[in-house]
Scaffold this active site. Structure first.
Site, PDB file in Angstrom:
ATOM      1  N   CYS A 142      84.248  39.001  90.509  1.00  0.00           N
ATOM      2  CA  CYS A 142      84.195  38.350  89.197  1.00  0.00           C
ATOM      3  C   CYS A 142      83.187  37.196  89.202  1.00  0.00           C
ATOM      4  CB  CYS A 142      85.606  37.865  88.844  1.00  0.00           C
ATOM      5  SG  CYS A 142      85.696  36.735  87.452  1.00  0.00           S
ATOM      6  N   CYS A 175      84.578  33.842  88.035  1.00  0.00           N
ATOM      7  CA  CYS A 175      85.484  33.319  89.076  1.00  0.00           C
ATOM      8  C   CYS A 175      84.673  32.595  90.145  1.00  0.00           C
ATOM      9  CB  CYS A 175      86.281  34.449  89.726  1.00  0.00           C
ATOM     10  SG  CYS A 175      87.385  35.333  88.617  1.00  0.00           S
TER      11      CYS A 175
END
Length: 152
Positions: free
Chosen positions: A71, A74
């Site tokens: 991600c 993230c």
């Protein structure tokens, strides 16, 4: 929290629950079991086995970053979350849950998008934020705002 009040603090290393006086939180207490520091200034990596222990057995609020290695947002938020841990400990425990490795926790908590921040107080989720907060001050302000909304 009263300075003489005893608090339960879960060790980030061996996951043993320790009793610590509130006044001693800031003086680098060690785990009674493994003798390692109870506060490291870094988020604690949790998995399916350790998640509930940290969220339900400790008396400190726990801020959890649900994330995954693939991600992009993230990865963008990770340095800010790391820096926020150094700012918010020992009053708040910061933890990370890799949703790829802790799929049972992610499914049980209905984590639908990542990154997602969830704040737990007294073993109960009290707030959730989907999407990246990219500075330590944003993360700290969000946590303080959520805690100020809590009764008591």
């Amino acid at each position: 929290m009263a300075a003489m009040e005893s608090l339960h603090v879960v060790c980030p290393h061996c996951h043993t629950t320790n009793r610590v006086k509130g006044a001693q939180l800031g003086s680098a207490p060690d785990c009674g079991h493994c003798k390692k520091p109870l506060f490291t200034g870094h988020p604690v990596a949790l998995d399916d086995a350790s998640f509930d222990r940290h969220v339900t057995r400790g008396d400190l609020p726990v801020l959890v970053d649900f994330w995954a290695a693939w991600c992009g947002p993230c990865r963008m938020m990770a340095p800010a979350f790391e820096a926020a841990a150094a700012q918010l400990e020992p009053r708040i425990r910061l933890a990370k849950v890799d949703t790829e490795l802790a799929q049972q926790v992610a499914a049980r908590l209905n984590i639908r998008s990542i990154p997602t921040l969830a704040l737990y107080v007294g073993g109960r989720e009290v707030a959730r934020q989907a999407g990246a907060l990219t500075s330590p001050s944003q993360i700290a302000a969000w946590v303080q705002r959520q805690l100020s909304l809590q009764p008591g």
